[in-house]
Enzyme design. Structure first.
Site, PDB file in Angstrom:
ATOM      1  N   THR A  14       8.586  -7.219  -5.948  1.00  0.00           N
ATOM      2  CA  THR A  14       7.749  -6.428  -5.358  1.00  0.00           C
ATOM      3  C   THR A  14       6.351  -6.926  -5.279  1.00  0.00           C
ATOM      4  OG1 THR A  14       9.121  -4.593  -6.056  1.00  0.00           O
ATOM      5  CG2 THR A  14       6.826  -4.074  -5.102  1.00  0.00           C
ATOM      6  N   CYS A 144      -1.102  -0.618 -10.332  1.00  0.00           N
ATOM      7  CA  CYS A 144      -1.247  -0.190  -8.943  1.00  0.00           C
ATOM      8  C   CYS A 144      -2.193   1.253  -9.326  1.00  0.00           C
ATOM      9  CB  CYS A 144      -0.197   0.155  -8.333  1.00  0.00           C
ATOM     10  SG  CYS A 144       1.101   1.166  -9.250  1.00  0.00           S
ATOM     11  N   ASN A 145      -1.707   1.938 -10.193  1.00  0.00           N
ATOM     12  CA  ASN A 145      -2.649   3.351 -10.335  1.00  0.00           C
ATOM     13  C   ASN A 145      -3.878   2.912 -10.810  1.00  0.00           C
ATOM     14  OD1 ASN A 145      -1.056   5.654  -9.538  1.00  0.00           O
ATOM     15  ND2 ASN A 145       0.384   4.915 -10.852  1.00  0.00           N
ATOM     16  N   ARG A 172       5.424   7.907  -7.781  1.00  0.00           N
ATOM     17  CA  ARG A 172       6.716   7.973  -7.163  1.00  0.00           C
ATOM     18  C   ARG A 172       7.693   7.674  -7.944  1.00  0.00           C
ATOM     19  NH1 ARG A 172       6.924   4.061  -9.584  1.00  0.00           N
ATOM     20  NH2 ARG A 172       6.721   1.966  -9.117  1.00  0.00           N
ATOM     21  N   HIS A 198      -3.128   6.146 -18.246  1.00  0.00           N
ATOM     22  CA  HIS A 198      -3.860   5.523 -17.157  1.00  0.00           C
ATOM     23  C   HIS A 198      -5.388   5.352 -17.519  1.00  0.00           C
ATOM     24  CE1 HIS A 198       0.063   6.972 -15.315  1.00  0.00           C
ATOM     25  NE2 HIS A 198      -0.122   5.772 -14.614  1.00  0.00           N
ATOM     26  N   HIS A 224       2.104   6.732  -4.566  1.00  0.00           N
ATOM     27  CA  HIS A 224       1.478   7.730  -5.667  1.00  0.00           C
ATOM     28  C   HIS A 224       0.476   8.412  -4.750  1.00  0.00           C
ATOM     29  CE1 HIS A 224       3.365   5.131  -8.952  1.00  0.00           C
ATOM     30  NE2 HIS A 224       2.659   4.221  -8.365  1.00  0.00           N
ATOM     31  N   GLN A 306       2.060   1.729  -4.147  1.00  0.00           N
ATOM     32  CA  GLN A 306       2.312   1.201  -5.528  1.00  0.00           C
ATOM     33  C   GLN A 306       2.605  -0.443  -5.405  1.00  0.00           C
ATOM     34  OE1 GLN A 306       4.258   3.280  -3.915  1.00  0.00           O
ATOM     35  NE2 GLN A 306       6.355   2.513  -3.991  1.00  0.00           N
TER      36      GLN A 306
END
Lengths: 352, 352
Positions: A14, A144-145, A172, A198, A224, A306
Site C-alpha cells: 500500500t 497515517c493517523n 477504517r 496514537h 479514518h 490511511q
C-alpha cells in the site's frame, strides 16, 4: 543541483507503491528499484511502469517471477547497494529485521509507522520536526493517523498553543484490498483500555503536546475519521483558526458547497480529480465543523486517507536525511507541487 | 394495590413491540392493545402472543388484516378510549400529529425521542428527573443516545459534579431490520456542523449540564458507541468512580474477563443470556475503559443498544405520569426486576 538521490523501495504494498510513484515525480530523486517477495498484480503493474524489480529472496522467488514473465534485476540486497537511501515499506515489524541489512550495508533507511519509534530513534513529520531528521541514519515516518494529527496539532499549537488535545479516532477496519480484516458489523473500541497508542505516538514527534486519544474500528475501508478537541492557551476567533489552517496545503479545508458529506464523497472527489489511485494526501477537514466553543476549545472533524497521507512525508524525509534540502518548508513546497497537494484544479493536476 | 394501569401502544415498530412486551411483564399494568397501520410479520407475532390488535385506519387496512387472517379489535381510537395512558411509538414526527387525538380523547400520552421536546413539553429519564413527569399529560422519553447519556452523566454529576461533558457518538447507520439506511462504506460526520443535537437534547432533561456532542454514522446495525469525556468539579479516584457506577443497575460495567471486545460481542451476550430479542437495555460500559486522567477528567467507552435502552424508561414514565408510583427509585427497581435489568444470570432471567 547535485546528483539525484537514488532511492530504493524495500517493500511494495500500500505505501511502497505510492512512495515509488511519488519518487518518480521528484526532479531531485531517482528510483533505483522496488523489492518484492513474490509476483502479483502489483508487481505486474510495476513492471509495466518500467520499475526495476528486485526479489527479496531470489533463490526462492526467482522461478515464480520467471513463470509470471516478470524480469528480476537481482536481489533486494543488490538494489540496496545501489541506493543512497532505502525506504522500507515492509509489513509491520519486518522493518525492524531489515534494519540489520541496512546497518550492514551502511545505508540510511526510512521506516514506516508500523515499526516502533525505537527502531529508528527519530520519528518524523515534515511540518513538525523536519530539522530533526537532517543527517540521521534511521528515521521513522509516523503512521497515517499520527501524521494527520501531527499536521493539525502542530499548526494550531504553533499559532495558539495547545494546552490539551482530546482526540477520538474512528478507524477504517481494513484497506480496500484487505480481505482478512474486520469488523463486518459492529464498533470495536480498540484498545478498550485508554489511551490508544496514537497520543504517545504523536509525542514521539511533538513531545511537549499534552494529548489523550481513544480509538475505535468500524466496518469501512475508505478513510479514518478524527474528532479533534483542543484546549488552547490563546483564545482565537474561528476566523483566526481558519486563517492558520489555510496556510498549510496539507490541511485541506473542505468548502461546504462541495457537498462532501462523508468519507465516501472525499474519495469520490479524488477519483473525479483524476488523482493517482484517488488518493487524498491532505487532511480533509470539514470547514463547517471547525469551531471555537464558549470555553475557547477547538473542535473539528477531519478524515485521513490511511493509504496515502504519509507519502509526501516520506519524500520530505528523504530530503531531510540526505541533506539535499535543509529547509523543511522548501521541501514541503517542492513535494506538494510535484504531487499536486493542495491543488484541487483537476485538469492541471492530471490531464484526462 | 389500585387497579392495573391500562396501557395502549399506538405504533408497533422497534420500540412499540418492546414496550408492549415490557408492559406485559409488569404486575401493575395491563396491555389494552397495540395499533398498526398494516399487517406484517410483527403483527403476525403480536397476534400469536394474544395482543389485541387495532388498526390505525380500519376502513383502509381492515381488508388487508382480514386477508392476512389477523383479527382486528377495532380502530386505534377505540383502543385509546379504553386506555388510561397511551405510549405513542409511531414513526418520527407522527407523534406530533397523534397528539391532537390524545388531546381530543383526554388521554395522557408518552412520546418517543423522535419527537421534538416541545411536542410534550417535558422530557424524561427515570434516574434524572422522574419527579417532573408525575401527573403530566404529555411526556417525551428521550432517544436511545440521549437516554444513555443522561443515565451516565446524571450518576457522575450527582456524585462529583460535571463541569463540562465532551461526547463523541459513533452511531449505527440503521437497525438490523432497516434496508434503506446507510452508509454501506464510509464514516459520516452527522451533522458536519457542530454540535450534534444530542447535547441540547440531554439538556432537555438535565438543563444545568454543560455538554458538547459530535456524532458520526457508520456501517453497522448493532449498537451505538459513545466516547464520554467529562471535566469534573471534584477529583475522584478511579475506584470512587466505579463505585458510583456500580450503584446503578442500568449502568452495566463490562468485566474484562467477559472478553466482550466490541458491540457484536455485547449483542451475542444478550443472545446467550436468552434475553428477549437479545436486548441489552443497560448502558454497556467497558470497565477497563473507565479512567480518571491526570487532569481529573473522566473517560469511558459505552455501547448503547438503540432498539431497547429506552424500554425501561417508558415503563417508569407510565408509573410517573399516572402517579401509581411517586418514588422514581422504587419504580426503577420494580422495572429492573420485571425486565431482568442488571441481572446477568442467564437461567434466572429467562429459562431455556
Amino acid at each position: 543541483m547535485a546528483d539525484k538521490i537514488k532511492v530504493a523501495l524495500n517493500g511494495y504494498g500500500t505505501i511502497g507503491k505510492r512512495v515509488a510513484d511519488a519518487v518518480m515525480r521528484q526532479d531531485d530523486m531517482t528510483l533505483v528499484g522496488i523489492a518484492k517477495t513474490k509476483p502479483d498484480y502489483e508487481a505486474y503493474v510495476a513492471s509495466h511502469k518500467g520499475y526495476p524489480i528486485y526479489a527479496v529472496d531470489p533463490a526462492k522467488a526467482g522461478p515464480k517471477f520467471k513463470a509470471a514473465g516478470i524480469e528480476i534485476a537481482g536481489s533486494n540486497l543488490d538494489m540496496i547497494k545501489k541506493a543512497d537511501i532505502v525506504v522500507d515499506c515492509a509489513p509491520e515489524g519486518i522493518g525492524e529485521e531489515n534494519k540489520k541489512i541496512y546497518e550492514q550495508l551502511g545505508k540510511p533507511a526510512i521506516f514506516q509507522g508500523g515499526e516502533e519509534h525505537e527502531v529508528a530513534g527519530t520519528s518524523f513529520n515534515a511540518a513538525a520536526n523536519y530539522g530533526e531528521a537532517i543527517g540521521k541514519k534511521f528515521v521513522r515516518v509516523v503512521s497515517c493517523n499520527t501524521t494527520g494529527l501531527c499536521r493539525l496539532i502542530y499548526a494550531i499549537d504553533k499559532a495558539f498553543g495547545v494546552q490539551k488535545a482530546r482526540v477520538v479516532l474512528v478507524r477504517r477496519g481494513g484497506d480496500p484490498n484487505d480481505a482478512k480484516r474486520g469488523p463486518l458489523n459492529g464498533i470495536v473500541p480498540d484498545p478498550i483500555q485508554l489511551p490508544s497508542h496514537h497520543g504517545p505516538d504523536v509525542q514521539t514527534v511533538l513531545p511537549h503536546i499534552n494529548i489523550e486519544t481513544a480509538a475505535m474500528k468500524v466496518p469501512t475501508t475508505l478513510m479514518h475519521m478524527h474528532f479533534v478537541n483542543m484546549s488552547l492557551k490563546k483564545r482565537p476567533s474561528r476566523e483566526e483558526v481558519l486563517d492558520v489552517l489555510r496556510q498549510w496545503p496539507r490541511l485541506w479545508l473542505i468548502p461546504s458547497w462541495y457537498n462532501i458529506k462523508f468519507t465516501g464523497d472525499a474519495i469520490e472527489f479524488g477519483r473525479e480529480l483524476g488523482r493517482s489511485r484517488n488518493d487524498i494526501m491532505e487532511n480533509a477537514i470539514w470547514e463547517e465543523s471547525v469551531t471555537v466553543d464558549k470555553e475557547g476549545e477547538f473542535n473539528a472533524f477531519q478524515a485521513i486517507h490511511q493509504e496515502s497521507d504519509v507519502i509526501p512525508e516520506n519524500i520530505d524525509c528523504i530530503r531531510a536525511m540526505t541533506g539535499i534540502e535543509k529547509d523543511g518548508m522548501k521541501s514541503m513546497a517542492k513535494t506538494n507541487k510535484a504531487l499536486g497537494i493542495g491543488n484541487f484544479n483537476p485538469w492541471k493536476l492530471a490531464p484526462p
